[in-house]
Design a protein around this motif. Structure first.
Motif, short mmCIF file in Angstrom:
data_model
loop_
_atom_site.label_atom_id
_atom_site.label_comp_id
_atom_site.label_asym_id
_atom_site.label_seq_id
_atom_site.Cartn_x
_atom_site.Cartn_y
_atom_site.Cartn_z
N VAL A 1 -124.75 -46.43 -34.87
CA VAL A 1 -125.83 -46.91 -35.74
C VAL A 1 -125.75 -46.16 -37.06
O VAL A 1 -125.21 -45.05 -37.12
CB VAL A 1 -127.23 -46.70 -35.11
CG1 VAL A 1 -127.39 -47.53 -33.85
CG2 VAL A 1 -127.47 -45.23 -34.82
N LYS A 2 -126.27 -46.76 -38.10
CA LYS A 2 -126.27 -46.11 -39.41
C LYS A 2 -127.25 -44.94 -39.39
O LYS A 2 -128.24 -44.94 -38.66
CB LYS A 2 -126.66 -47.11 -40.49
CG LYS A 2 -125.66 -48.25 -40.66
CD LYS A 2 -126.10 -49.23 -41.73
CE LYS A 2 -125.09 -50.36 -41.88
NZ LYS A 2 -125.52 -51.35 -42.90
N ASP A 3 -126.95 -43.92 -40.20
CA ASP A 3 -127.83 -42.77 -40.29
C ASP A 3 -129.25 -43.22 -40.62
O ASP A 3 -129.48 -44.04 -41.52
CB ASP A 3 -127.34 -41.80 -41.38
CG ASP A 3 -126.14 -40.99 -40.90
OD1 ASP A 3 -125.86 -41.00 -39.70
OD2 ASP A 3 -125.49 -40.35 -41.75
N GLU B 1 -131.20 -44.92 -38.62
CA GLU B 1 -131.64 -46.00 -37.72
C GLU B 1 -131.91 -45.44 -36.33
O GLU B 1 -131.27 -44.48 -35.89
CB GLU B 1 -130.58 -47.10 -37.65
CG GLU B 1 -130.43 -47.90 -38.93
CD GLU B 1 -129.49 -49.07 -38.77
OE1 GLU B 1 -128.90 -49.22 -37.67
OE2 GLU B 1 -129.33 -49.83 -39.74
N PRO C 1 -118.73 -52.43 -36.67
CA PRO C 1 -119.73 -51.38 -36.64
C PRO C 1 -119.18 -50.00 -36.31
O PRO C 1 -119.64 -49.00 -36.87
CB PRO C 1 -120.72 -51.85 -35.56
CG PRO C 1 -119.96 -52.84 -34.74
CD PRO C 1 -119.00 -53.49 -35.68
N GLU D 1 -117.14 -48.81 -39.40
CA GLU D 1 -118.04 -48.46 -40.51
C GLU D 1 -118.75 -47.14 -40.23
O GLU D 1 -118.96 -46.34 -41.15
CB GLU D 1 -119.03 -49.60 -40.73
CG GLU D 1 -118.36 -50.86 -41.28
CD GLU D 1 -119.29 -52.05 -41.29
OE1 GLU D 1 -120.46 -51.91 -40.85
OE2 GLU D 1 -118.85 -53.13 -41.72
N TRP D 2 -119.13 -46.92 -38.96
CA TRP D 2 -119.76 -45.65 -38.63
C TRP D 2 -118.79 -44.50 -38.87
O TRP D 2 -119.16 -43.48 -39.48
CB TRP D 2 -120.22 -45.64 -37.16
CG TRP D 2 -120.85 -44.33 -36.78
CD1 TRP D 2 -122.17 -44.00 -36.89
CD2 TRP D 2 -120.17 -43.16 -36.31
NE1 TRP D 2 -122.36 -42.69 -36.50
CE2 TRP D 2 -121.15 -42.15 -36.14
CE3 TRP D 2 -118.85 -42.86 -36.01
CZ2 TRP D 2 -120.84 -40.86 -35.69
CZ3 TRP D 2 -118.53 -41.58 -35.56
CH2 TRP D 2 -119.52 -40.60 -35.40
N ALA E 1 -118.21 -43.54 -42.48
CA ALA E 1 -119.34 -42.86 -43.11
C ALA E 1 -119.69 -41.54 -42.44
O ALA E 1 -120.51 -40.78 -42.96
CB ALA E 1 -120.56 -43.78 -43.08
N SER F 1 -123.98 -36.22 -38.48
CA SER F 1 -124.19 -37.61 -38.08
C SER F 1 -124.35 -37.69 -36.56
O SER F 1 -123.76 -36.89 -35.83
CB SER F 1 -123.03 -38.50 -38.53
OG SER F 1 -122.92 -38.53 -39.94
#
Length: 266
Positions: free
Chosen positions: A57-59, A61, A108, A111-112, A115, A120
Motif C-alpha cells: 500500500v502507498k505510504d 494508506e 502495485p 510501484e511500492w 517508492a 516504509s
C-alpha cells in the motif's frame, strides 16, 4: 547418495507488519528491500523457491490484514491487493528479511518497491510451506527470467561442491546480469531481450541447447518464468528425457494477468 525424496513441510501461517530497513539498486531492473520488525521472530523459509504474500500500500494508506479463522485466512472486504515474492534471504540473528523486486513494469508491488525508503511499511504473509529438494543431485538445471533470480541465486548459494549447476536466464539487457555465489560447478547462459519483447522463443531455444549436454541420469530441473513459457519449457525438458518427477515448473507471472502465480503440471 540422496534418497531423492522431495519433501513438503508446512509452516504456521502468520501475517506480519514490517518496516523497511534499507533499499539497494542491485541492477537497473532489480531493487533489494531489507525488512525488519519484531513480527519477524519465528519466520521460517526452508525452501529456495518459497513464496510469501506481500500486501503493498502507498505510504499513509491503511491496510486491513487478513485474520486467521478455523478454516484458514479470512480476508476483509474489499480484499487487499497481494503479490507473491520469494524470500531472497532471512537472517534470524539480525531479524532481517530480504526481498528482491523486478522494477520498471508497473503494478502495485513494483510501484511500492520503487517508492520504498527506510521506514516504509510492508505487510507479509507466510510462507505457508516449503518444498525441500535434495542438493546432491549430480546436475541442477535452473531456467527462468528476472522474476526467478531470487530463487536461482538462493539455490546456487546452498548447493555443495562437487555438483554441477546450469542456469539459463532471460534478462532485459547485459546490465541486468547478476554475479552468483556458489560452491557448485556453475555454467550460466544469459538471454538478453535488448528491447525485444519476443524473446520467449530465444529462452526456450537457449535452454534446450544448453541442457542437451546435461546427463539425464541424476538431474533436477527447475523452471520459473511467464506461465505459457514455463509450460513450453517443461514439455521440452520432458521430451529431452529429463524425469518429470525430478522437475518443477512454475508460472511466476502470466502475460496480461497481473498477480498470477501457478505451478505447471502435465
Amino acid at each position: 547418495m540422496s534418497a531423492r525424496e522431495i519433501r513438503r513441510i508446512r509452516h504456521e501461517l502468520k501475517f506480519r507488519r514490517l518496516s523497511v530497513v534499507s533499499v539497494e539498486a542491485v541492477t537497473p531492473t532489480l531493487k533489494r528491500v531489507v525488512l525488519g520488525g519484531d513480527d519477524l521472530v519465528g519466520f521460517v523459509s526452508a525452501g529456495f523457491d518459497d513464496h510469501v504474500k506481500i500486501f503493498p500500500v502507498k505510504d499513509g494508506e491503511t491496510l486491513h490484514l487478513p485474520t486467521l479463522g478455523p478454516d484458514g485466512p479470512v480476508f476483509p472486504e474489499p480484499r487487499p491487493v497481494s503479490r507473491d515474492y520469494t524470500p531472497r534471504a532471512y537472517d534470524a540473528e539480525l531479524n532481517r528479511l530480504t526481498l528482491d523486486f523486478v522494477i520498471g513494469h508497473g503494478g502495485p508491488a513494483t510501484e511500492w518497491a520503487e517508492a520504498a525508503a527506510p521506514g516504509s511499511i510492508l505487510s507479509v504473509g507466510g510462507p505457508r510451506g516449503s518444498f525441500i529438494v535434495p542438493t546432491d543431485y549430480a546436475d541442477h538445471v535452473l531456467i527462468g527470467d528476472e522474476t526467478a533470480l531470487p530463487a536461482i541465486a538462493r539455490r546456487l548459494e546452498e548447493l555443495p561442491a562437487g555438483v554441477r549447476a546450469l542456469t539459463v536466464i532471460e534478462v532485459k539487457s547485459a546490465a541486468s546480469r547478476l554475479a552468483f555465489t556458489t560452491r557448485a560447478d556453475l555454467t550460466t547462459i544469459w538471454v538478453e531481450r535488448n528491447g525485444d519483447n519476443g524473446q520467449a522463443d530465444a529462452l526456450v531455444s537457449a535452454a534446450k541447447t544448453a541442457a542437451a549436454d546435461v546427463s539425464r541420469e541424476d538431474a533436477y530441473v527447475w523452471i520459473a518464468t511467464e506461465a505459457q513459457v514455463a509450460k513450453t519449457l517443461r514439455i521440452a525438458m520432458v521430451e529431452m528425457g529429463f524425469d518429470p518427477k525430478a522437475m518443477k515448473a512454475a508460472g511466476y507471472w502470466r502475460l496480461g494477468d497481473m498477480g498470477s502465480h501457478e505451478v505447471i503440471g502435465d
